[in-house]
Design a protein around this motif. Structure first.
Motif, PDB file in Angstrom:
ATOM      1  N   LEU A 252     -13.280  -3.069   2.625  1.00 29.43           N
ATOM      2  CA  LEU A 252     -11.827  -2.937   2.721  1.00 29.43           C
ATOM      3  C   LEU A 252     -11.348  -1.534   2.377  1.00 29.43           C
ATOM      4  O   LEU A 252     -10.586  -0.917   3.113  1.00 29.43           O
ATOM      5  N   ASN A 293       0.402 -10.797  -3.945  1.00 33.99           N
ATOM      6  CA  ASN A 293      -0.258 -11.474  -2.826  1.00 33.99           C
ATOM      7  C   ASN A 293       0.497 -12.734  -2.424  1.00 33.99           C
ATOM      8  O   ASN A 293       0.697 -13.007  -1.239  1.00 33.99           O
ATOM      9  N   HIS A 298      -1.461 -11.869   2.038  1.00 36.30           N
ATOM     10  CA  HIS A 298      -2.749 -11.216   1.778  1.00 36.30           C
ATOM     11  C   HIS A 298      -2.937  -9.935   2.587  1.00 36.30           C
ATOM     12  O   HIS A 298      -3.616  -9.012   2.130  1.00 36.30           O
ATOM     13  N   GLN A 299      -2.347  -9.866   3.783  1.00 32.42           N
ATOM     14  CA  GLN A 299      -2.480  -8.643   4.574  1.00 32.42           C
ATOM     15  C   GLN A 299      -1.823  -7.469   3.869  1.00 32.42           C
ATOM     16  O   GLN A 299      -2.396  -6.381   3.776  1.00 32.42           O
ATOM     17  N   LYS A 300      -0.615  -7.703   3.347  1.00 36.27           N
ATOM     18  CA  LYS A 300       0.057  -6.655   2.575  1.00 36.27           C
ATOM     19  C   LYS A 300      -0.725  -6.328   1.309  1.00 36.27           C
ATOM     20  O   LYS A 300      -0.803  -5.168   0.887  1.00 36.27           O
ATOM     21  N   ASP A 302      -3.967  -6.502   0.952  1.00 39.43           N
ATOM     22  CA  ASP A 302      -5.099  -5.642   1.344  1.00 39.43           C
ATOM     23  C   ASP A 302      -4.649  -4.203   1.565  1.00 39.43           C
ATOM     24  O   ASP A 302      -5.363  -3.251   1.224  1.00 39.43           O
ATOM     25  N   ASP A 303      -3.467  -4.046   2.165  1.00 37.33           N
ATOM     26  CA  ASP A 303      -2.937  -2.691   2.384  1.00 37.33           C
ATOM     27  C   ASP A 303      -2.720  -1.970   1.060  1.00 37.33           C
ATOM     28  O   ASP A 303      -2.989  -0.763   0.938  1.00 37.33           O
ATOM     29  N   SER A 306      -6.090  -0.890  -0.401  1.00 36.70           N
ATOM     30  CA  SER A 306      -6.613   0.263   0.330  1.00 36.70           C
ATOM     31  C   SER A 306      -5.870   1.538  -0.057  1.00 36.70           C
ATOM     32  O   SER A 306      -6.485   2.593  -0.270  1.00 36.70           O
TER      33      SER A 306
END
Length: 424
Positions: A252, A293, A298-300, A302-303, A306
């Motif tokens: 990730l 989260n 979850h996509q946000k 992960d951003d 990162s």
């Protein structure tokens, strides 16, 4: 990604080489693109030059044995009335051949002459054909003239094999040498059958051309197989490098993973222990990340992970090491760094995350995403293991959370703290 571009480029080159292999197996003539054709002949010429350099003494020995065979037999073949004349010409032919081979060797080995190896090969081939033809056909013994024709034919074939020159260039050289030989013999008024001799010379030249073409067709296939093998090896190396990279990298965040961290900790810890130098360990945790989260998805999430990974990597020094320890937790190793230096790096990271200003409505300490940091410094103490060092750094992070998060907590690595942590 760069590796994918390089991989695609190599795959394309390999497909072109395989197409050439298929085309070469169906045709005798050249099917190479011009750049590859030039590379093939350049390598072929260099290989011929190296062979001449490497096997010169074997050639000298072979030539010496050949002379030991020819000279005594000439004594029995030559007719008595022509003996002195013919034997002298035979010796001159032998000396001429030996000197030609010696000059050929010089052009193959001497650094100053190597650039002219190709041109020298053609000139020497022309010279030895014309001089040998004139000397041998000047012999008066009829049987020796037949031998002379055989020798000239052998020279033609050896010229194609030894020099590495393109068959067409050697064919032109051979035909010109044949014309020059016949013209010279006519000019010096030697009695010979010009039509028969010309047929032998041109026929030998064409025979050598065909033989060399067959040899070079095989060499072309070897060249292509070698090129394909080299490309396959490069592709294999890229795959292995990428697999190794992936095994060491968090998918990730694209920074090092837990496994790589364990390996680097062993290296840094051993070095600090051996040199009695400092090693700072910094644990970082994203505050209320579960709430983030759950609220943003979850996509946000992960951003955010990162972005924080990139920010941490950009905020540390080139000598430092960062890895994703698990979930929303990161760890940084700071070699040769005392407490003040470690706190300065931690502050730099803390402020860099603040500047991201990532909204976090479910945080109780800020309207933006924040981090908690815990750090400790190892100074080469012999009675502390790397597991204990990590435990104390993790305890520092825990205390930063207990004290309200969104802060840096430094825990001194003292015997008292060590005892408390492990209930000793």
């Amino acid at each position: 990604m760069e590796y994918k571009y390089n991989l695609a480029k190599l795959q394309d080159q390999k497909e072109k080489i395989e197409a050439l292999i298929a085309g070469q197996s169906q045709k005798i003539r050249r099917v190479f693109p011009q750049p590859l054709e030039d590379e093939f002949w350049s390598k072929n010429m260099e290989r011929a030059r190296k062979h001449a350099e490497r096997y010169v003494w074997a050639g000298v020995l072979s030539y010496f044995v050949l002379m030991l065979t020819i000279i005594p037999t000439d004594y029995w073949i030559l007719e008595d009335q022509y003996f002195v004349h013919d034997f002298t010409l035979c010796l001159l032919g032998i000396i001429n051949g030996g000197l030609t081979l010696l000059i050929f060797y010089f052009f193959a080995t001497l650094p100053k002459l190597r650039p002219y190896f190709h041109s020298a090969s053609l000139v020497l081939m022309f010279w030895v054909l014309v001089t040998t033809s004139c000397l041998t056909m000047s012999i008066l013994t009829p049987a020796m003239k037949l031998q002379a024709m055989a020798i000239v034919s052998i020279i033609y074939v050896l010229g194609y094999i030894l020099t590495g020159v393109k068959p067409l260039q050697m064919l032109v050289t051979g035909v010109l040498a044949a014309i020059a030989s016949v013209a010279s013999l006519i000019w010096i008024e030697i009695d010979f059958g010009p039509v028969v001799f010309m047929r032998i010379l041109v026929g030998s030249s064409i025979l050598g051309f065909v033989i060399s073409h067959m040899i070079f067709a095989r060499e072309r296939m070897i060249f292509l197989y070698s090129a394909r093998a080299k490309i396959s090896e490069q592709i294999h190396r890229i795959h292995n490098t990428e697999l190794l990279h992936l095994s060491q990298q968090d998918e990730l965040t694209k920074i090092s993973n837990r496994r790589t961290f364990d390996e680097m900790l062993n290296v840094y810890f051993s070095q600090a222990k051996r040199d009695n130098s400092s090693l700072a360990v910094l644990f970082i945790d994203v505050d209320f990340f579960k709430n983030y989260n759950d609220f943003y998805g979850h996509q946000k999430g992960d951003d955010v992970i990162s972005s924080i990974a990139v920010t941490i990597k950009n905020a540390i020094r080139h000598m430092d090491f960062v890895a994703r320890y698990g979930g929303e937790e990161f760890v940084v190793l700071l070699p040769e760094t005392d407490a003040n230096g470690a706190y300065a790096v931690a502050t730099n990271i803390f402020k860099a995350i603040e500047r991201l200003m990532i909204p976090h409505e479910k945080s109780t300490v800020s309207q933006y995403v924040t981090i908690s940091l815990g750090l400790t410094v190892y100074r080469g103490e012999q009675d502390i293991s790397k597991e204990a060092l990590l435990g104390i750094a993790d305890q520092a992070l825990y205390k930063a959370k207990i004290l309200g998060r969104n802060q840096i907590y430094y825990q001194n690595l003292t015997a008292d703290e060590f005892d408390k942590l492990y209930n000793l």
